[in-house]
Design an enzyme around this catalytic site. Structure first.
Site, PDB file in Angstrom:
ATOM      1  N   ARG A   1       5.034  29.062  11.387  1.00 49.33           N
ATOM      2  CA  ARG A   1       3.530  28.945  11.923  1.00 49.33           C
ATOM      3  C   ARG A   1       3.584  28.300  13.498  1.00 49.33           C
ATOM      4  NH1 ARG A   1      -0.244  26.656   7.350  1.00 49.33           N
ATOM      5  NH2 ARG A   1      -0.984  25.719   9.150  1.00 49.33           N
TER       6      ARG A   1
ATOM      7  N   LYS B   1      -0.136  21.739  -0.789  1.00 52.17           N
ATOM      8  CA  LYS B   1      -1.058  22.067  -1.531  1.00 52.17           C
ATOM      9  C   LYS B   1      -1.079  23.613  -1.757  1.00 52.17           C
ATOM     10  CE  LYS B   1      -4.092  20.637   1.753  1.00 52.17           C
ATOM     11  NZ  LYS B   1      -3.151  20.178   2.901  1.00 52.17           N
TER      12      LYS B   1
ATOM     13  N   ARG C   1       9.426  24.505   7.653  1.00 52.73           N
ATOM     14  CA  ARG C   1       8.480  25.408   6.833  1.00 52.73           C
ATOM     15  C   ARG C   1       8.196  27.070   7.128  1.00 52.73           C
ATOM     16  NH1 ARG C   1       2.476  23.946   5.143  1.00 52.73           N
ATOM     17  NH2 ARG C   1       1.819  24.367   7.271  1.00 52.73           N
TER      18      ARG C   1
ATOM     19  N   ARG D   1      -1.773  17.272  13.961  1.00 53.59           N
ATOM     20  CA  ARG D   1      -2.432  17.654  12.798  1.00 53.59           C
ATOM     21  C   ARG D   1      -2.526  16.260  11.794  1.00 53.59           C
ATOM     22  NH1 ARG D   1       0.837  22.465  11.029  1.00 53.59           N
ATOM     23  NH2 ARG D   1      -0.464  22.436   9.502  1.00 53.59           N
TER      24      ARG D   1
ATOM     25  N   ARG E   1     -12.554  19.367   4.686  1.00 56.85           N
ATOM     26  CA  ARG E   1     -11.478  18.514   5.413  1.00 56.85           C
ATOM     27  C   ARG E   1     -12.441  17.677   6.221  1.00 56.85           C
ATOM     28  NH1 ARG E   1      -7.226  22.403   6.240  1.00 56.85           N
ATOM     29  NH2 ARG E   1      -5.600  21.905   7.591  1.00 56.85           N
TER      30      ARG E   1
HETATM   31  P1  AMP Z   1      -3.888  24.896   7.429  1.00 56.01           P
HETATM   32  O1  AMP Z   1      -3.363  25.907   6.864  1.00 56.01           O
HETATM   33  O2  AMP Z   1      -4.852  24.429   6.302  1.00 56.01           O
HETATM   34  O3  AMP Z   1      -3.067  23.549   7.784  1.00 56.01           O
HETATM   35  O4  AMP Z   1      -4.935  24.803   8.484  1.00 56.01           O
HETATM   36  C1  AMP Z   1      -4.382  25.523   9.769  1.00 56.01           C
HETATM   37  C2  AMP Z   1      -5.459  25.122  10.764  1.00 56.01           C
HETATM   38  O5  AMP Z   1      -6.734  25.837  10.406  1.00 56.01           O
HETATM   39  C3  AMP Z   1      -6.021  23.594  11.017  1.00 56.01           C
HETATM   40  O6  AMP Z   1      -5.180  22.757  11.633  1.00 56.01           O
HETATM   41  C4  AMP Z   1      -7.390  23.942  11.585  1.00 56.01           C
HETATM   42  O7  AMP Z   1      -7.182  24.114  13.165  1.00 56.01           O
HETATM   43  C5  AMP Z   1      -7.752  25.061  10.756  1.00 56.01           C
HETATM   44  N1  AMP Z   1      -8.591  24.790   9.562  1.00 56.01           N
HETATM   45  C6  AMP Z   1      -8.048  25.097   8.264  1.00 56.01           C
HETATM   46  N2  AMP Z   1      -9.087  24.563   7.268  1.00 56.01           N
HETATM   47  C7  AMP Z   1     -10.001  24.116   7.989  1.00 56.01           C
HETATM   48  C8  AMP Z   1     -11.214  23.156   7.677  1.00 56.01           C
HETATM   49  N3  AMP Z   1     -11.600  23.226   6.579  1.00 56.01           N
HETATM   50  N4  AMP Z   1     -11.691  22.696   8.867  1.00 56.01           N
HETATM   51  C9  AMP Z   1     -11.742  22.887   9.983  1.00 56.01           C
HETATM   52  N5  AMP Z   1     -10.453  23.587  10.300  1.00 56.01           N
HETATM   53  C10 AMP Z   1      -9.654  24.166   9.452  1.00 56.01           C
END
Ligand code: AMP
Length: 219
Positions: free
Chosen positions: A164, A17, A131, A175, A92
């Site tokens: 990360r 994404k 990644r 996740r 989410r």
């Molecule tokens: P991402 O980079 O989108 O994979 O997000 C990394 C982490 O940030 C996720 O595993 C969640 O802990 C938190 N996070 C990101 N977006 C959201 C969201 N919309 N709602 C809740 N937690 C989020």
């Protein structure tokens, strides 16, 4: 000025994404709003929001809906979002999707499309653990399919790339579970609203991009 365009990219962590949203930004001028990037910025600046978010992120859990919704709404109210936004990683949960619907209804805004980038779990694990990203500009690389030109360095600003913390194998598995339990129900939610388009995310970056652009143009 014409109405701003709002697109959601839906899909599991590692579906691509972020990479696709960056390209949509270059191609269509839409601002890439990634809730995960907003949280990571807060973590690195050690803001109160960052400290709270980190405790959830480190475990692969979701940050509570109310703080997430507030953060994203503040972000999209900024002037650089006037032409439109590609949401990446938000909403989410169904509660977040409802909050976004309510805010858009109040403000007279309309979602143009929700594009599901579909990739099966085994490939997601493979991609996430390969990644690396740039802590300066958030560009994302994959050591197997999309490596940087110089090993370990960002193509744009030469910053040393980092992995990360939450791309460790145990956290990746959690996740993905969280995605299936809490985020995948949004597929039915947006299908019922007539907004869902699906693309096959297991193709090259260019092929996926072409399908996303087509899906948006047809919406
Ligand atoms: P991402 O980079 O989108 O994979 O997000 C990394 C982490 O940030 C996720 O595993 C969640 O802990 C938190 N996070 C990101 N977006 C959201 C969201 N919309 N709602 C809740 N937690 C989020």
């Amino acid at each position: 000025m014409s109405q701003p365009t709002y697109i959601i990219l839906l899909g599991a962590p590692g579906a691509g994404k972020g990479t696709q949203a960056e390209r949509l930004h270059e191609r269509l001028g839409l601002t890439h709003v990634a809730s995960g990037d907003l949280f990571r910025e807060n973590v690195s600046k050690q803001t109160p929001l960052g400290l709270l978010a980190k405790s959830f992120m480190d475990k692969g859990e979701l940050v509570p809906d109310d703080v997430t919704v507030r953060m994203v709404m503040e972000r999209i109210a900024r002037p650089d979002c006037a032409r439109g936004v590609v949401f990446d990683g938000f909403p989410r949960t169904e509660a977040q999707a409802r909050a976004l619907d309510a805010a858009f209804a109040r403000e007279g805004k309309r979602l143009r499309a929700v594009v599901l980038v579909a990739v099966r779990d085994e490939m997601l694990v493979e991609r996430l653990t390969a990644r690396w990203s740039c802590p300066t500009c958030n560009a994302v690389y994959n050591l197997l399919s999309n490596p940087p030109r110089v090993a370990g360095q960002c193509d744009r600003d030469n910053t040393p790339l980092v992995q990360r913390d939450d791309d460790k194998p145990e956290t990746v598995r959690r996740r993905l579970e969280v995605y299936h339990q809490q985020t995948a129900p949004l597929i039915a939610y947006y299908r019922a609203a007539g907004l869902l388009r699906e693309v096959n995310g297991a193709q090259s970056i260019e092929q996926v991009q072409a399908q996303i652009v087509q899906a948006i143009e047809e919406a």
